[in-house]
Design a protein around this motif. Structure first.
Motif, PDB file in Angstrom:
ATOM      1  N   GLU A 104     -49.878  73.766  84.558  1.00  0.00           N
ATOM      2  CA  GLU A 104     -51.182  73.285  85.012  1.00  0.00           C
ATOM      3  C   GLU A 104     -51.027  72.213  86.082  1.00  0.00           C
ATOM      4  OE1 GLU A 104     -53.399  72.026  81.602  1.00  0.00           O
ATOM      5  OE2 GLU A 104     -53.453  74.039  80.740  1.00  0.00           O
ATOM      6  N   ALA A 105     -50.093  71.277  85.876  1.00  0.00           N
ATOM      7  CA  ALA A 105     -49.858  70.223  86.864  1.00  0.00           C
ATOM      8  C   ALA A 105     -49.317  70.815  88.162  1.00  0.00           C
ATOM      9  CB  ALA A 105     -48.890  69.181  86.308  1.00  0.00           C
ATOM     10  N   GLN A 106     -48.378  71.757  88.033  1.00  0.00           N
ATOM     11  CA  GLN A 106     -47.831  72.404  89.227  1.00  0.00           C
ATOM     12  C   GLN A 106     -48.914  73.184  89.961  1.00  0.00           C
ATOM     13  OE1 GLN A 106     -44.681  74.707  87.493  1.00  0.00           O
ATOM     14  NE2 GLN A 106     -43.128  73.184  87.978  1.00  0.00           N
ATOM     15  N   GLN A 107     -49.768  73.861  89.195  1.00  0.00           N
ATOM     16  CA  GLN A 107     -50.848  74.637  89.798  1.00  0.00           C
ATOM     17  C   GLN A 107     -51.780  73.730  90.589  1.00  0.00           C
ATOM     18  OE1 GLN A 107     -51.248  78.088  89.640  1.00  0.00           O
ATOM     19  NE2 GLN A 107     -52.706  77.641  91.234  1.00  0.00           N
ATOM     20  N   LEU A 108     -52.121  72.582  90.023  1.00  0.00           N
ATOM     21  CA  LEU A 108     -52.991  71.642  90.725  1.00  0.00           C
ATOM     22  C   LEU A 108     -52.327  71.163  92.010  1.00  0.00           C
ATOM     23  CD1 LEU A 108     -55.607  70.073  90.899  1.00  0.00           C
ATOM     24  CD2 LEU A 108     -54.563  68.294  89.499  1.00  0.00           C
ATOM     25  N   ARG A 109     -51.036  70.818  91.921  1.00  0.00           N
ATOM     26  CA  ARG A 109     -50.325  70.374  93.132  1.00  0.00           C
ATOM     27  C   ARG A 109     -50.270  71.482  94.181  1.00  0.00           C
ATOM     28  NH1 ARG A 109     -47.022  67.939  89.334  1.00  0.00           N
ATOM     29  NH2 ARG A 109     -45.437  69.554  89.520  1.00  0.00           N
ATOM     30  N   GLU A 110     -50.005  72.709  93.737  1.00  0.00           N
ATOM     31  CA  GLU A 110     -49.955  73.830  94.680  1.00  0.00           C
ATOM     32  C   GLU A 110     -51.320  74.068  95.315  1.00  0.00           C
ATOM     33  OE1 GLU A 110     -48.342  77.210  92.659  1.00  0.00           O
ATOM     34  OE2 GLU A 110     -46.429  76.221  92.296  1.00  0.00           O
ATOM     35  N   ASN A 111     -52.367  73.986  94.507  1.00  0.00           N
ATOM     36  CA  ASN A 111     -53.717  74.155  95.053  1.00  0.00           C
ATOM     37  C   ASN A 111     -54.053  73.044  96.037  1.00  0.00           C
ATOM     38  OD1 ASN A 111     -54.183  76.510  93.653  1.00  0.00           O
ATOM     39  ND2 ASN A 111     -55.301  75.521  91.990  1.00  0.00           N
ATOM     40  N   GLU A 112     -53.638  71.810  95.728  1.00  0.00           N
ATOM     41  CA  GLU A 112     -53.866  70.699  96.653  1.00  0.00           C
ATOM     42  C   GLU A 112     -53.138  70.947  97.977  1.00  0.00           C
ATOM     43  OE1 GLU A 112     -52.772  66.977  94.855  1.00  0.00           O
ATOM     44  OE2 GLU A 112     -54.326  67.146  93.322  1.00  0.00           O
ATOM     45  N   ARG A 113     -51.883  71.393  97.882  1.00  0.00           N
ATOM     46  CA  ARG A 113     -51.114  71.657  99.111  1.00  0.00           C
ATOM     47  C   ARG A 113     -51.758  72.771  99.928  1.00  0.00           C
ATOM     48  NH1 ARG A 113     -46.272  70.559  95.887  1.00  0.00           N
ATOM     49  NH2 ARG A 113     -46.140  72.769  95.375  1.00  0.00           N
ATOM     50  N   LEU A 114     -52.198  73.815  99.254  1.00  0.00           N
ATOM     51  CA  LEU A 114     -52.844  74.924  99.953  1.00  0.00           C
ATOM     52  C   LEU A 114     -54.124  74.454 100.635  1.00  0.00           C
ATOM     53  CD1 LEU A 114     -52.997  77.979 100.591  1.00  0.00           C
ATOM     54  CD2 LEU A 114     -54.302  78.221  98.479  1.00  0.00           C
ATOM     55  N   CYS A 115     -54.959  73.717  99.907  1.00  0.00           N
ATOM     56  CA  CYS A 115     -56.213  73.208 100.475  1.00  0.00           C
ATOM     57  C   CYS A 115     -55.927  72.290 101.650  1.00  0.00           C
ATOM     58  CB  CYS A 115     -57.034  72.464  99.415  1.00  0.00           C
ATOM     59  SG  CYS A 115     -57.763  73.541  98.172  1.00  0.00           S
ATOM     60  N   PHE A 116     -54.945  71.400 101.501  1.00  0.00           N
ATOM     61  CA  PHE A 116     -54.612  70.472 102.583  1.00  0.00           C
ATOM     62  C   PHE A 116     -54.139  71.232 103.822  1.00  0.00           C
ATOM     63  CE2 PHE A 116     -51.961  67.599 105.020  1.00  0.00           C
ATOM     64  CZ  PHE A 116     -52.776  66.482 105.106  1.00  0.00           C
ATOM     65  N   GLN A 155     -66.776  66.021 107.751  1.00  0.00           N
ATOM     66  CA  GLN A 155     -66.642  66.430 106.357  1.00  0.00           C
ATOM     67  C   GLN A 155     -65.220  66.910 106.070  1.00  0.00           C
ATOM     68  OE1 GLN A 155     -68.552  70.130 105.257  1.00  0.00           O
ATOM     69  NE2 GLN A 155     -69.073  69.330 103.232  1.00  0.00           N
ATOM     70  N   THR A 156     -64.659  67.689 106.987  1.00  0.00           N
ATOM     71  CA  THR A 156     -63.302  68.201 106.816  1.00  0.00           C
ATOM     72  C   THR A 156     -62.291  67.057 106.781  1.00  0.00           C
ATOM     73  OG1 THR A 156     -63.929  70.244 107.939  1.00  0.00           O
ATOM     74  CG2 THR A 156     -61.573  69.767 107.798  1.00  0.00           C
ATOM     75  N   GLU A 157     -62.440  66.094 107.681  1.00  0.00           N
ATOM     76  CA  GLU A 157     -61.525  64.943 107.698  1.00  0.00           C
ATOM     77  C   GLU A 157     -61.687  64.087 106.442  1.00  0.00           C
ATOM     78  OE1 GLU A 157     -62.430  63.290 111.543  1.00  0.00           O
ATOM     79  OE2 GLU A 157     -60.839  64.475 112.503  1.00  0.00           O
ATOM     80  N   TYR A 158     -62.914  64.006 105.929  1.00  0.00           N
ATOM     81  CA  TYR A 158     -63.162  63.276 104.683  1.00  0.00           C
ATOM     82  C   TYR A 158     -62.404  63.934 103.525  1.00  0.00           C
ATOM     83  CZ  TYR A 158     -65.769  61.540 100.629  1.00  0.00           C
ATOM     84  OH  TYR A 158     -66.124  61.010  99.412  1.00  0.00           O
ATOM     85  N   TYR A 159     -62.488  65.259 103.432  1.00  0.00           N
ATOM     86  CA  TYR A 159     -61.758  65.968 102.379  1.00  0.00           C
ATOM     87  C   TYR A 159     -60.244  65.778 102.532  1.00  0.00           C
ATOM     88  CZ  TYR A 159     -66.065  68.435 101.048  1.00  0.00           C
ATOM     89  OH  TYR A 159     -67.320  68.753 100.618  1.00  0.00           O
ATOM     90  N   LEU A 160     -59.755  65.796 103.771  1.00  0.00           N
ATOM     91  CA  LEU A 160     -58.325  65.570 104.007  1.00  0.00           C
ATOM     92  C   LEU A 160     -57.917  64.174 103.547  1.00  0.00           C
ATOM     93  CD1 LEU A 160     -57.917  67.274 107.490  1.00  0.00           C
ATOM     94  CD2 LEU A 160     -56.766  67.953 105.374  1.00  0.00           C
ATOM     95  N   ASP A 161     -58.759  63.182 103.824  1.00  0.00           N
ATOM     96  CA  ASP A 161     -58.474  61.810 103.371  1.00  0.00           C
ATOM     97  C   ASP A 161     -58.386  61.749 101.852  1.00  0.00           C
ATOM     98  OD1 ASP A 161     -58.414  60.865 105.955  1.00  0.00           O
ATOM     99  OD2 ASP A 161     -60.441  60.024 105.909  1.00  0.00           O
ATOM    100  N   ILE A 162     -59.301  62.427 101.175  1.00  0.00           N
ATOM    101  CA  ILE A 162     -59.276  62.426  99.701  1.00  0.00           C
ATOM    102  C   ILE A 162     -57.997  63.092  99.197  1.00  0.00           C
ATOM    103  CG2 ILE A 162     -60.339  63.412  97.629  1.00  0.00           C
ATOM    104  CD1 ILE A 162     -63.060  62.934  98.950  1.00  0.00           C
TER     105      ILE A 162
END
Length: 197
Positions: A104-116, A155-162
């Protein structure tokens, strides 16, 4: 525990993909072996895979079944043999629980990397559109790409900052928002579209 469960808990999709010759990059992306892929469109997580181009998806057993054109049972048997999993010694409950938490932790990190990764590419496209398609005079009607850049860049830059500096709850919220209703897929289509060049 049956062979299917043993394999699903014992082998991640990413481990199987890499073992069978699919090179997965840092962001979990790879060239899809199921169609003529020239740009990485296959997302490989620990517990599933999904191709943004051809739509192939499934778990580790589905992956091996499709890759080697085997039945699901034969694919599970191949994985068990190749990864030395024995049916008489299934993973312990503690190991399964630890793997579940880790997955689950790896999945979240992978999803974060993909989104970023996708958001970064989208922000770059928006900056380009804002410069290239700006109206040359007040009388000129603005191009739809310029309008989109004006509306979406902040909005996109805001999400990137988060995703860079937010706490785990904020990052999870952004990832959840982007992964629902195919939002990330739509951004990827815009990035890969001919207007993004």
């Amino acid at each position: 525990m049956n062979c299917f469960q043993n394999v699903k808990y014992g082998v991640s999709c990413r481990e199987a993909a890499e073992r069978y010759g699919v090179e997965v990059n840092y962001h979990g992306m790879a060239l899809c072996p199921f169609h003529n892929d020239r740009h990485p469109s296959l997302y490989v997580a620990d517990d599933h895979y999904y191709c943004f181009a051809c739509g192939e998806h499934g778990d580790v057993i589905d992956f091996v079944s499709k890759l080697f054109r085997l039945s699901l049972y034969d694919a599970a048997q191949k994985l068990a043999a190749d990864f030395h999993l024995t049916p008489d010694k299934p993973p312990s409950a503690a190991a399964l629980h630890a793997k579940c938490i880790q997955t689950e932790a790896q999945q979240l990190r992978e999803n974060e990397r993909l989104c970023f990764s996708i958001l970064s590419d989208y922000a770059r496209v928006l900056r380009r559109w804002k410069a290239w398609y700006a109206p040359q005079s007040p009388a000129e009607a603005p191009d739809k790409r310029f309008v989109e850049a004006c509306h979406k860049l902040d909005q996109t830059e805001y999400y990137l900052d988060i995703l860079c500096a937010g706490d785990s709850y904020e990052r999870a919220e952004v990832v959840s928002y982007l992964l629902t209703d195919g939002r990330l897929d739509k951004l990827k289509e815009k990035i890969n579209g001919r207007d993004a060049a």
